[in-house]
Scaffold this motif. Structure first.
Motif, PDB file in Angstrom:
ATOM      1  N   SER A   2      24.380  44.508   1.827  1.00 28.62           N
ATOM      2  CA  SER A   2      24.774  43.107   1.768  1.00 28.62           C
ATOM      3  C   SER A   2      23.830  42.316   0.899  1.00 28.62           C
ATOM      4  O   SER A   2      22.774  42.789   0.495  1.00 28.62           O
ATOM      5  CB  SER A   2      24.809  42.518   3.175  1.00 28.62           C
ATOM      6  OG  SER A   2      23.527  42.520   3.742  1.00 28.62           O
ATOM      7  N   ARG A   4      21.821  39.648   1.457  1.00 31.23           N
ATOM      8  CA  ARG A   4      21.131  38.720   2.331  1.00 31.23           C
ATOM      9  C   ARG A   4      19.751  38.356   1.832  1.00 31.23           C
ATOM     10  O   ARG A   4      19.051  37.569   2.441  1.00 31.23           O
ATOM     11  CB  ARG A   4      21.009  39.329   3.731  1.00 31.23           C
ATOM     12  CG  ARG A   4      22.340  39.554   4.376  1.00 31.23           C
ATOM     13  CD  ARG A   4      22.186  40.146   5.741  1.00 31.23           C
ATOM     14  NE  ARG A   4      21.385  39.285   6.591  1.00 31.23           N
ATOM     15  CZ  ARG A   4      20.988  39.628   7.811  1.00 31.23           C
ATOM     16  NH1 ARG A   4      21.322  40.797   8.291  1.00 31.23           N
ATOM     17  NH2 ARG A   4      20.278  38.807   8.536  1.00 31.23           N
ATOM     18  N   ASP A  48      21.945  38.548  11.817  1.00 31.25           N
ATOM     19  CA  ASP A  48      21.159  39.704  12.258  1.00 31.25           C
ATOM     20  C   ASP A  48      21.907  40.499  13.321  1.00 31.25           C
ATOM     21  O   ASP A  48      21.872  41.734  13.337  1.00 31.25           O
ATOM     22  CB  ASP A  48      19.810  39.246  12.824  1.00 31.25           C
ATOM     23  CG  ASP A  48      18.969  38.501  11.790  1.00 31.25           C
ATOM     24  OD1 ASP A  48      19.169  38.744  10.583  1.00 31.25           O
ATOM     25  OD2 ASP A  48      18.130  37.689  12.191  1.00 31.25           O
ATOM     26  N   THR A  51      24.390  42.598  11.688  1.00 32.89           N
ATOM     27  CA  THR A  51      23.734  43.763  11.101  1.00 32.89           C
ATOM     28  C   THR A  51      23.486  44.835  12.152  1.00 32.89           C
ATOM     29  O   THR A  51      23.609  46.034  11.879  1.00 32.89           O
ATOM     30  CB  THR A  51      22.402  43.354  10.456  1.00 32.89           C
ATOM     31  OG1 THR A  51      22.631  42.336   9.477  1.00 32.89           O
ATOM     32  CG2 THR A  51      21.737  44.541   9.772  1.00 32.89           C
ATOM     33  N   GLU A  52      23.129  44.404  13.355  1.00 34.08           N
ATOM     34  CA  GLU A  52      22.933  45.362  14.452  1.00 34.08           C
ATOM     35  C   GLU A  52      24.224  46.145  14.719  1.00 34.08           C
ATOM     36  O   GLU A  52      24.183  47.333  15.062  1.00 34.08           O
ATOM     37  CB  GLU A  52      22.500  44.632  15.720  1.00 34.08           C
ATOM     38  CG  GLU A  52      21.172  43.886  15.618  1.00 34.08           C
ATOM     39  CD  GLU A  52      19.969  44.773  15.845  1.00 34.08           C
ATOM     40  OE1 GLU A  52      20.141  45.996  15.961  1.00 34.08           O
ATOM     41  OE2 GLU A  52      18.847  44.242  15.922  1.00 34.08           O
ATOM     42  N   ASN A  54      26.360  46.983  12.479  1.00 32.35           N
ATOM     43  CA  ASN A  54      26.384  47.996  11.429  1.00 32.35           C
ATOM     44  C   ASN A  54      25.591  49.215  11.884  1.00 32.35           C
ATOM     45  O   ASN A  54      26.072  50.357  11.808  1.00 32.35           O
ATOM     46  CB  ASN A  54      25.801  47.402  10.142  1.00 32.35           C
ATOM     47  CG  ASN A  54      25.689  48.410   9.010  1.00 32.35           C
ATOM     48  OD1 ASN A  54      26.236  49.509   9.079  1.00 32.35           O
ATOM     49  ND2 ASN A  54      24.968  48.055   7.975  1.00 32.35           N
ATOM     50  N   ASP A  93      28.429  45.375   7.393  1.00 23.96           N
ATOM     51  CA  ASP A  93      27.449  45.207   6.319  1.00 23.96           C
ATOM     52  C   ASP A  93      27.892  44.115   5.353  1.00 23.96           C
ATOM     53  O   ASP A  93      27.065  43.357   4.825  1.00 23.96           O
ATOM     54  CB  ASP A  93      27.279  46.534   5.575  1.00 23.96           C
ATOM     55  CG  ASP A  93      26.185  46.480   4.527  1.00 23.96           C
ATOM     56  OD1 ASP A  93      25.112  45.945   4.821  1.00 23.96           O
ATOM     57  OD2 ASP A  93      26.413  46.981   3.404  1.00 23.96           O
ATOM     58  N   ASP A  96      27.693  40.473   7.403  1.00 23.72           N
ATOM     59  CA  ASP A  96      26.414  39.836   7.713  1.00 23.72           C
ATOM     60  C   ASP A  96      25.937  38.944   6.563  1.00 23.72           C
ATOM     61  O   ASP A  96      25.402  37.859   6.781  1.00 23.72           O
ATOM     62  CB  ASP A  96      25.348  40.858   8.117  1.00 23.72           C
ATOM     63  CG  ASP A  96      25.012  41.864   7.028  1.00 23.72           C
ATOM     64  OD1 ASP A  96      25.466  41.715   5.882  1.00 23.72           O
ATOM     65  OD2 ASP A  96      24.289  42.833   7.333  1.00 23.72           O
ATOM     66  N   GLY A 110      16.000  39.869   8.835  1.00 25.21           N
ATOM     67  CA  GLY A 110      17.348  40.262   8.481  1.00 25.21           C
ATOM     68  C   GLY A 110      17.366  41.229   7.312  1.00 25.21           C
ATOM     69  O   GLY A 110      18.167  42.174   7.283  1.00 25.21           O
ATOM     70  N   ASP A 114      18.832  44.956   7.635  1.00 22.79           N
ATOM     71  CA  ASP A 114      19.945  45.354   6.778  1.00 22.79           C
ATOM     72  C   ASP A 114      19.683  46.715   6.145  1.00 22.79           C
ATOM     73  O   ASP A 114      20.558  47.585   6.127  1.00 22.79           O
ATOM     74  CB  ASP A 114      20.148  44.287   5.700  1.00 22.79           C
ATOM     75  CG  ASP A 114      21.437  44.504   4.930  1.00 22.79           C
ATOM     76  OD1 ASP A 114      22.513  44.435   5.544  1.00 22.79           O
ATOM     77  OD2 ASP A 114      21.358  44.743   3.710  1.00 22.79           O
ATOM     78  N   ALA A 117      19.720  49.515   8.899  1.00 22.57           N
ATOM     79  CA  ALA A 117      21.092  49.786   9.350  1.00 22.57           C
ATOM     80  C   ALA A 117      21.866  50.547   8.284  1.00 22.57           C
ATOM     81  O   ALA A 117      22.638  51.470   8.598  1.00 22.57           O
ATOM     82  CB  ALA A 117      21.799  48.481   9.694  1.00 22.57           C
ATOM     83  N   ASP A 118      21.677  50.182   7.012  1.00 23.60           N
ATOM     84  CA  ASP A 118      22.360  50.883   5.927  1.00 23.60           C
ATOM     85  C   ASP A 118      21.943  52.348   5.861  1.00 23.60           C
ATOM     86  O   ASP A 118      22.765  53.236   5.591  1.00 23.60           O
ATOM     87  CB  ASP A 118      22.070  50.206   4.588  1.00 23.60           C
ATOM     88  CG  ASP A 118      22.866  48.933   4.390  1.00 23.60           C
ATOM     89  OD1 ASP A 118      23.701  48.614   5.259  1.00 23.60           O
ATOM     90  OD2 ASP A 118      22.658  48.250   3.363  1.00 23.60           O
TER      91      ASP A 118
END
Length: 241
Positions: A2, A4, A48, A51-52, A54, A93, A96, A110, A114, A117-118
């Protein structure tokens, strides 16, 4: 991946910096000064939490791959679940960043969330799914690990260099350096087709090379190697949509 981090970029627009910095300062203060229970929960923004989700999809995908390996090979429900969780991770993703810009709130927390998580959703989970469908030789494991480490390195580089990438008039980066890690979903889509055709385990396309030796591997694992190389490329510039 993303978008962000634009609010924290050193050469971003004045408006973005004005919006981003107070949120970052408040978050740092909560991290250092607030010692109460659940203080970390209080500092999370809505983006955020998305994102969690994700990361949740990525972890659930990995667990689904593991459950498939524990069950009968002909029961594909868990394998389909593993592959289905990945595009849901992509959706979160994408969302967010949308929510962060809509609420005009961004944070260093964040940005790190991100990337982590990715890595789980688009690095570890495709590798776990590949193992589940049959890429299980030691050489396959080496190449899949290479792919995950390339994703890890690519995300770390992104966090460091995003401020130096040329921006458009809105402060958004003009391109990605190397392919974004969510492009691994193209391999996940191909694996989905293989599952639908029954081309898994002993029937994976192209079979194995160096069969019976310690170097035995499935040639299709080269797709992960290629994806890893493209992610870490410095000269490949992928325009942002």
């Amino acid at each position: 991946m993303s978008k962000r981090t634009s609010a924290n970029a050193s050469n971003g627009s004045a408006k973005e910096l004005t919006v981003g910095e107070p949120a970052i300062d408040k978050q740092k203060k909560l991290l250092t000064d607030d010692n109460t229970h659940f203080s970390m929960i209080k500092m999370l923004h809505l983006a955020d939490l998305i994102t969690e989700l994700n990361g949740f999809c990525g972890v659930m995908s990995i667990f689904s791959s593991m459950r498939y390996c524990l069950g009968p090979p002909s029961a594909h429900a868990n394998l389909w679940a593993a592959l289905a969780f990945m595009p849901f991770g992509l959706f979160f993703d994408f969302m967010d960043g949308k929510v962060a810009r809509w609420r005009k709130k961004s944070s260093l927390m964040g940005q790190e969330l991100d990337s982590l998580a990715d890595l789980v959703s688009f690095g570890l989970s495709p590798a776990a799914a590949a193992f589940a469908i049959g890429l299980r030789t030691p050489a396959d494991h080496f190449f899949l690990t290479f792919f995950v480490l390339c994703g890890l390195t690519r995300l770390a580089r992104f966090n460091i260099t995003v401020a130096n990438v040329p921006k458009d008039d809105t402060g958004k980066s003009k391109y990605f350096e190397g392919t974004p890690i969510p492009t691994s979903l193209s391999i996940a889509a191909l694996m989905s087709y293989w599952v639908s055709q029954g081309w898994i385990l002993e029937d994976i396309p192209m079979g194995t090379w160096a069969t019976g030796t310690i170097f035995e591997f499935h040639p299709v694992v080269g797709l992960f190697v290629l994806s890893g190389c493209l992610m870490t490329s410095k000269t490949l510039h992928v325009p942002k949509p």
